[in-house]
Design a protein around this motif. Structure first.
Motif, PDB file in Angstrom:
ATOM      1  N   LEU A  96      -3.029  -7.113  15.261  1.00 56.16           N
ATOM      2  CA  LEU A  96      -3.643  -6.863  16.486  1.00 56.16           C
ATOM      3  C   LEU A  96      -2.808  -5.911  17.317  1.00 56.16           C
ATOM      4  O   LEU A  96      -3.214  -5.093  18.033  1.00 56.16           O
ATOM      5  CB  LEU A  96      -4.339  -8.065  17.191  1.00 56.16           C
ATOM      6  CG  LEU A  96      -5.461  -8.611  16.698  1.00 56.16           C
ATOM      7  CD1 LEU A  96      -5.734 -10.076  17.526  1.00 56.16           C
ATOM      8  CD2 LEU A  96      -6.581  -7.939  16.859  1.00 56.16           C
ATOM      9  N   LYS A 113      -6.356  -7.749  26.119  1.00 63.73           N
ATOM     10  CA  LYS A 113      -7.233  -7.635  24.936  1.00 63.73           C
ATOM     11  C   LYS A 113      -7.034  -8.303  23.713  1.00 63.73           C
ATOM     12  O   LYS A 113      -8.109  -8.624  23.190  1.00 63.73           O
ATOM     13  CB  LYS A 113      -7.142  -5.982  24.727  1.00 63.73           C
ATOM     14  CG  LYS A 113      -7.355  -5.091  25.813  1.00 63.73           C
ATOM     15  CD  LYS A 113      -8.881  -5.256  26.392  1.00 63.73           C
ATOM     16  CE  LYS A 113      -9.015  -4.260  27.415  1.00 63.73           C
ATOM     17  NZ  LYS A 113     -10.698  -4.468  27.915  1.00 63.73           N
ATOM     18  N   TYR A 116      -8.830 -11.520  24.414  1.00 62.67           N
ATOM     19  CA  TYR A 116     -10.057 -11.558  24.596  1.00 62.67           C
ATOM     20  C   TYR A 116     -10.724 -11.332  23.171  1.00 62.67           C
ATOM     21  O   TYR A 116     -11.768 -12.064  22.961  1.00 62.67           O
ATOM     22  CB  TYR A 116     -10.605 -10.075  25.305  1.00 62.67           C
ATOM     23  CG  TYR A 116     -11.777  -9.748  25.027  1.00 62.67           C
ATOM     24  CD1 TYR A 116     -13.212 -10.431  25.193  1.00 62.67           C
ATOM     25  CD2 TYR A 116     -11.729  -8.610  24.324  1.00 62.67           C
ATOM     26  CE1 TYR A 116     -14.235  -9.867  25.050  1.00 62.67           C
ATOM     27  CE2 TYR A 116     -13.242  -7.920  24.018  1.00 62.67           C
ATOM     28  CZ  TYR A 116     -14.158  -8.487  24.334  1.00 62.67           C
ATOM     29  OH  TYR A 116     -15.369  -8.028  24.147  1.00 62.67           O
ATOM     30  N   ALA A 117     -10.258 -10.407  22.484  1.00 64.06           N
ATOM     31  CA  ALA A 117     -10.661 -10.431  20.996  1.00 64.06           C
ATOM     32  C   ALA A 117     -10.755 -11.411  20.035  1.00 64.06           C
ATOM     33  O   ALA A 117     -11.730 -11.858  19.372  1.00 64.06           O
ATOM     34  CB  ALA A 117     -10.097  -9.049  20.474  1.00 64.06           C
ATOM     35  N   ALA A 145     -12.411  -8.090  15.487  1.00 62.06           N
ATOM     36  CA  ALA A 145     -11.183  -8.169  16.567  1.00 62.06           C
ATOM     37  C   ALA A 145     -10.634  -6.670  17.011  1.00 62.06           C
ATOM     38  O   ALA A 145     -10.546  -6.323  18.031  1.00 62.06           O
ATOM     39  CB  ALA A 145     -10.394  -9.227  16.472  1.00 62.06           C
ATOM     40  N   LEU A 148     -12.844  -4.074  18.645  1.00 62.09           N
ATOM     41  CA  LEU A 148     -13.044  -4.539  20.126  1.00 62.09           C
ATOM     42  C   LEU A 148     -11.779  -4.197  20.840  1.00 62.09           C
ATOM     43  O   LEU A 148     -12.105  -4.163  22.132  1.00 62.09           O
ATOM     44  CB  LEU A 148     -13.491  -6.136  20.181  1.00 62.09           C
ATOM     45  CG  LEU A 148     -14.713  -6.496  19.664  1.00 62.09           C
ATOM     46  CD1 LEU A 148     -15.008  -7.799  19.586  1.00 62.09           C
ATOM     47  CD2 LEU A 148     -16.016  -5.849  20.502  1.00 62.09           C
ATOM     48  N   ILE A 149     -10.662  -4.194  20.397  1.00 66.20           N
ATOM     49  CA  ILE A 149      -9.370  -4.319  20.992  1.00 66.20           C
ATOM     50  C   ILE A 149      -9.235  -3.157  22.126  1.00 66.20           C
ATOM     51  O   ILE A 149      -8.613  -3.239  23.173  1.00 66.20           O
ATOM     52  CB  ILE A 149      -8.294  -4.271  20.208  1.00 66.20           C
ATOM     53  CG1 ILE A 149      -7.166  -5.387  21.016  1.00 66.20           C
ATOM     54  CG2 ILE A 149      -7.747  -3.135  19.687  1.00 66.20           C
ATOM     55  CD1 ILE A 149      -6.024  -5.832  20.129  1.00 66.20           C
ATOM     56  N   ASN A 151     -11.247  -1.695  23.973  1.00 67.92           N
ATOM     57  CA  ASN A 151     -12.464  -1.250  25.026  1.00 67.92           C
ATOM     58  C   ASN A 151     -13.258  -0.089  24.615  1.00 67.92           C
ATOM     59  O   ASN A 151     -13.150   0.770  25.655  1.00 67.92           O
ATOM     60  CB  ASN A 151     -12.057  -1.464  26.183  1.00 67.92           C
ATOM     61  CG  ASN A 151     -13.036  -1.576  27.340  1.00 67.92           C
ATOM     62  OD1 ASN A 151     -14.226  -2.043  27.002  1.00 67.92           O
ATOM     63  ND2 ASN A 151     -12.906  -1.245  28.593  1.00 67.92           N
ATOM     64  N   GLU A 175     -22.184 -11.735  22.373  1.00 73.49           N
ATOM     65  CA  GLU A 175     -21.004 -10.853  23.029  1.00 73.49           C
ATOM     66  C   GLU A 175     -21.585  -9.435  22.724  1.00 73.49           C
ATOM     67  O   GLU A 175     -21.205  -8.644  23.861  1.00 73.49           O
ATOM     68  CB  GLU A 175     -19.479 -10.993  22.080  1.00 73.49           C
ATOM     69  CG  GLU A 175     -18.489 -10.030  22.698  1.00 73.49           C
ATOM     70  CD  GLU A 175     -18.230 -10.240  24.324  1.00 73.49           C
ATOM     71  OE1 GLU A 175     -17.763  -9.407  24.845  1.00 73.49           O
ATOM     72  OE2 GLU A 175     -18.716 -11.247  24.978  1.00 73.49           O
TER      73      GLU A 175
END
Length: 241
Positions: A96, A113, A116-117, A145, A148-149, A151, A175
């Motif tokens: 990540l 982030k 969140y992910a 994940a 999504l990281i 945004n 989500e």
């Protein structure tokens, strides 16, 4: 109507095999657009053309107002491939961190982030483990994940819930719906799962490289006089439901 993706008369073949045949479709901004079809029908090839990994032999693809391929689009698209592209000798967190740095996020943004992910895909307790020790389902969750990281303005997800348990699948869809409703994200998703198809705002049914039909779930069930999407898919393909 704001448009996030516009595909016009796209064709793609490998040697003499035509994989995509005159594909045209439009994806509205702030909608979940689903593509359903059997394995080998061309869904993944179409996605690769959309993100610029493959070049169409004919036709045009525009994403967020830009012709594809376009380098500037990389940071605006969250892409989850059908096959996990992960560094298995690194931990989940290191994977990540690596992808977050590609998007020029600050240290604080990366931490936010990643938290969140990891929470969305329920991997926060496993981020210190090496990915080589992850199960297949955990690898799929890590891939989501990563998508999504940064945004992204648009998420392009190729069968994201394969190998994921029903409870987590429900959470992921919650989500995705939040991202659509609260943040006006556009989500393009391929799936084999008919109950997921019904969650989409609009659907296209694909077989043998062609779009058989498209419309809202309600309109498609009405058009094919079907109670469920298994029957819609069978009737659209010319099979007896």
């Amino acid at each position: 109507m704001a448009v996030s993706v516009e595909i016009s008369h796209v064709q793609k073949q490998f040697r003499k095999h035509i994989v995509l045949q005159d594909i045209s479709l439009t994806v509205e901004k702030g909608k979940i657009f689903g593509m359903i079809g059997p394995s080998g029908c061309g869904k993944t090839t179409l996605i690769k053309v959309m993100v610029g990994m493959l070049k169409a032999d004919q036709g045009q693809v525009t994403v967020l107002g830009e012709p594809v391929p376009q380098f500037d689009l990389i940071e605006k698209i969250g892409y989850m491939a059908q096959s996990d592209a992960l560094y298995t000798d690194l931990t989940g967190n290191e994977n990540l961190q690596f992808f977050a740095k590609l998007y020029h996020l600050s240290k604080k943004q990366r931490a936010e982030k990643i938290a969140y992910a990891a929470e969305v895909v329920q991997l926060k307790d496993d981020l210190k483990r090496k990915v080589q020790d992850y199960s297949g389902g955990m690898k799929r969750r890590l891939s989501l994940a990563i998508a999504l990281i940064q945004n992204p303005e648009i998420l392009i997800l190729d069968e994201p819930t394969v190998g994921i348990d029903p409870a987590l699948k429900k959470m992921i869809w919650m989500e995705l719906e939040r991202l659509r409703d609260k943040e006006q994200k556009t989500i393009f998703i391929t799936t084999h799962v008919m109950d997921e198809a019904e969650k989409c705002d609009e659907l296209a049914l694909m077989r043998e490289g062609k779009i058989l039909t498209q419309g809202t779930p309600k309109k498609l069930k009405t058009a094919f006089d079907a109670d469920n999407f298994d029957d819609v898919f069978l009737k659209a393909g010319g099979y007896q439901a």
